[in-house]
Design an enzyme around this catalytic site. Structure first.
Site, PDB file in Angstrom:
ATOM      1  N   GLU A 251     -14.101  -3.019   1.626  1.00 26.05           N
ATOM      2  CA  GLU A 251     -14.439  -2.039   0.592  1.00 26.05           C
ATOM      3  C   GLU A 251     -15.659  -2.493  -0.207  1.00 26.05           C
ATOM      4  O   GLU A 251     -16.406  -1.665  -0.735  1.00 26.05           O
ATOM      5  CB  GLU A 251     -13.247  -1.817  -0.344  1.00 26.05           C
ATOM      6  CG  GLU A 251     -13.354  -0.538  -1.169  1.00 26.05           C
ATOM      7  CD  GLU A 251     -12.050  -0.175  -1.856  1.00 26.05           C
ATOM      8  OE1 GLU A 251     -11.183   0.423  -1.193  1.00 26.05           O
ATOM      9  OE2 GLU A 251     -11.895  -0.510  -3.047  1.00 26.05           O
TER      10      GLU A 251
ATOM     11  N   LYS B   6     -11.955  11.083  -2.338  1.00 25.92           N
ATOM     12  CA  LYS B   6     -11.139  11.604  -3.443  1.00 25.92           C
ATOM     13  C   LYS B   6     -11.639  12.981  -3.882  1.00 25.92           C
ATOM     14  O   LYS B   6     -10.846  13.894  -4.126  1.00 25.92           O
ATOM     15  CB  LYS B   6     -11.178  10.634  -4.629  1.00 25.92           C
ATOM     16  CG  LYS B   6     -10.406   9.337  -4.420  1.00 25.92           C
ATOM     17  CD  LYS B   6     -10.523   8.465  -5.659  1.00 25.92           C
ATOM     18  CE  LYS B   6      -9.776   7.158  -5.494  1.00 25.92           C
ATOM     19  NZ  LYS B   6      -9.938   6.284  -6.677  1.00 25.92           N
TER      20      LYS B   6
ATOM     21  N   HIS C  14       1.893 -13.917  20.412  1.00 30.90           N
ATOM     22  CA  HIS C  14       2.543 -12.845  21.163  1.00 30.90           C
ATOM     23  C   HIS C  14       1.918 -11.483  20.867  1.00 30.90           C
ATOM     24  O   HIS C  14       2.537 -10.453  21.114  1.00 30.90           O
ATOM     25  CB  HIS C  14       4.041 -12.830  20.839  1.00 30.90           C
ATOM     26  CG  HIS C  14       4.695 -14.149  21.096  1.00 30.90           C
ATOM     27  ND1 HIS C  14       5.041 -14.578  22.361  1.00 30.90           N
ATOM     28  CD2 HIS C  14       5.024 -15.160  20.253  1.00 30.90           C
ATOM     29  CE1 HIS C  14       5.576 -15.780  22.285  1.00 30.90           C
ATOM     30  NE2 HIS C  14       5.578 -16.160  21.017  1.00 30.90           N
TER      31      HIS C  14
END
Length: 497
Positions: A350, A485, A381
């Protein structure tokens, strides 16, 4: 798009000399030893207090480090570090400082913004954190029904969620077992309902953190929490707000409000009142230790020469990998607790996920890398196969605890680092060939105490800031987030009309 005649950083002398070194490294890419022929007297590890930084598995040598430091000097990195810590308005798009370092300054110096000393407000807020956390831990903070608090729920998203989560998870040996700690960040109803099913509202404290106090996800969950109580009079002892806009919290009915300020970015709010849940969990004295660890890194980065400066070296070697070796995937593998990778993902991507420089121009070089990773033992794994034989090149930060040196978890980490850096060549089994040569840092933490965690977080904060200086971008705004937003608000208004 603003265009001017200022030089791109790719035109700097040190940048071009580094490019020539990178070409030489690529010609000798079959062996790490070919990269470091001038390794006499070449130190590849540094230490400060609780953190040792080993970069011996990076594809750098003394010449490359010297050129990277020349690059730092060409872009006036020391001046920019001083400006950050001294409160200059380095967040140019929003015309304000980025003074998260002031939040953990435990000294007596004044820090001025527009003629006002902000440290009195910082110290006053710390005192409020102390009083509230002590009252709750001593069972003196009572709910509406007269019962002491047993559960603390943090409602927030982004920096108002990830920082506190890291602390509660990583500091499990320090937190009080007399309380239960919960987090709500998602607007998925299941996330809210899962937490509510575990608590008694009469003994629960909700901490609602939002810098703007307009964050849709946070306010939605806060209102749902309000609905657990009969009337507004009964919520007084059950809600605390942390915001830069106290009037909005008061309007909502929350009377106890702790401030954060517009000069603290959400993702840099680790040492602010946003982390109140941690002060309650570990106690105020240990919370101050967390601040002290971060502050000591601030001092280290400002006053240590670049050759011995751990955040600066991490930043510069990251630039080398990203911009000159063209490795844009940054793995973080660690052997202690969860949530650190998501925290650094937000902090890094960000901040430095930008393609417009501070002069308003499109950059002509790579900026912030893709950050990913997870618990080291789980990597065996999941993605370890890709690291060994995949076609995507990665660099890695491997983080271990010195206190685990006698445990299998550290020996497994050392084995992974050995395989990834040295490779495996077997004539008998061509399918087992592993090229190696993955560049990596090894961070060895003395322990997982509040002090060490504070230092580790500050180390990454500074590394990210210093890389932004090299890339000539602003790490303290987030126009991509803000545009999303705005688009959501427009869609909502359109659907309601």
């Amino acid at each position: 798009m603003i265009r001017n005649s200022m030089k791109s950083h790719t035109e700097l002398l040190s940048w071009n000399l580094l490019q020539k070194e990178a070409d030489r490294v690529r010609l000798n890419s079959d062996s790490l030893t070919c990269v470091v022929p001038d390794s006499n007297n070449y130190e590849s590890s540094k230490q400060i207090n609780c953190i040792e930084y080993d970069y011996s598995r990076q594809r750098v040598n003394r010449t490359i480090i010297d050129l990277l430091i020349d690059l730092a000097n060409e872009v006036k990195l020391q001046e920019k570090i001083d400006n950050l810590i001294n409160g200059k308005k380095i967040n140019i798009s929003e015309n304000r400082p980025a003074l998260h370092t002031a939040l953990r300054d435990l000294g007596n110096k004044s820090i001025m913004i527009d003629g006002l000393d902000i440290m009195s407000a910082v110290i006053n807020t710390r005192e409020k954190i102390k009083v509230i956390s002590n009252q709750i831990r001593e069972k003196k903070w009572l709910g509406h029904s007269g019962l002491p608090i047993t559960d603390i729920v943090n409602i927030g998203i982004g920096g108002s969620d990830l920082g506190p989560r890291v602390c509660i998870n990583a500091l499990s040996n320090y937190i009080s077992k007399e309380f239960n700690y919960h987090f709500i960040s998602d607007v998925d109803p299941a996330s809210f309902n899962d937490v509510i099913a575990k608590i008694n509202p009469q003994t629960t404290l909700f901490i609602v953190s939002s810098k703007s106090f307009t964050t849709k996800e946070t306010l939605l969950n806060a209102r749902k929490a309000f609905a657990l109580y009969e009337d507004t009079a009964s919520i007084d002892q059950h809600f605390i707000a942390v915001t830069a806009h106290p009037e909005r919290a008061y309007q909502m009915g929350i009377k106890t409000v702790l401030p954060i300020w517009d000069w603290v970015g959400g993702r840099f709010s680790f040492c602010s009142a946003v982390n109140l849940i941690t002060a309650i969990a570990i106690g105020y004295e240990q919370f101050v230790e967390l601040l002290a660890g971060a502050h000591d890194i601030d001092t280290h980065v400002q006053f240590t020469d670049f050759k011995n400066n751990i955040p600066v070296l991490m930043a510069l070697i990251g630039i080398w990998n990203n911009n000159f070796l063209n490795i844009h995937y940054d793995l973080i593998g660690y052997n202690f607790k969860e949530y650190f990778v998501p925290y650094v993902q937000q902090l890094d991507m960000e901040s430095n996920g930008k393609s417009i420089d501070v002069n308003g121009r499109m950059v002509d070089y790579a900026t912030g890398p893709i950050v990913w990773g997870g618990l080291g033992n789980q990597a065996q794994h999941s993605y370890f196969q890709l690291l060994c034989q995949g076609t995507h090149r990665c660099v890695g930060d491997f983080i271990t605890l010195k206190t685990n040196d006698e445990h299998e978890i550290n020996s497994m980490c050392h084995y992974k680092m050995k395989v990834l850096s040295e490779g495996i060549q077997t004539i008998e089994n061509p399918y087992g060939y592993i090229p190696g040569n993955m560049p990596m840092n090894h961070l060895i933490l003395s322990d997982c105490s509040p002090y060490t965690l504070g230092a580790l977080v500050a180390l990454y904060e500074h590394k990210i800031f210093e890389q932004s200086v090299i890339w000539n971008i602003n790490p303290f705004d987030q126009p991509g987030i803000e545009s999303a937003k705005s688009a959501h608000r427009e869609i909502t208004l359109s659907s309601e009309s």
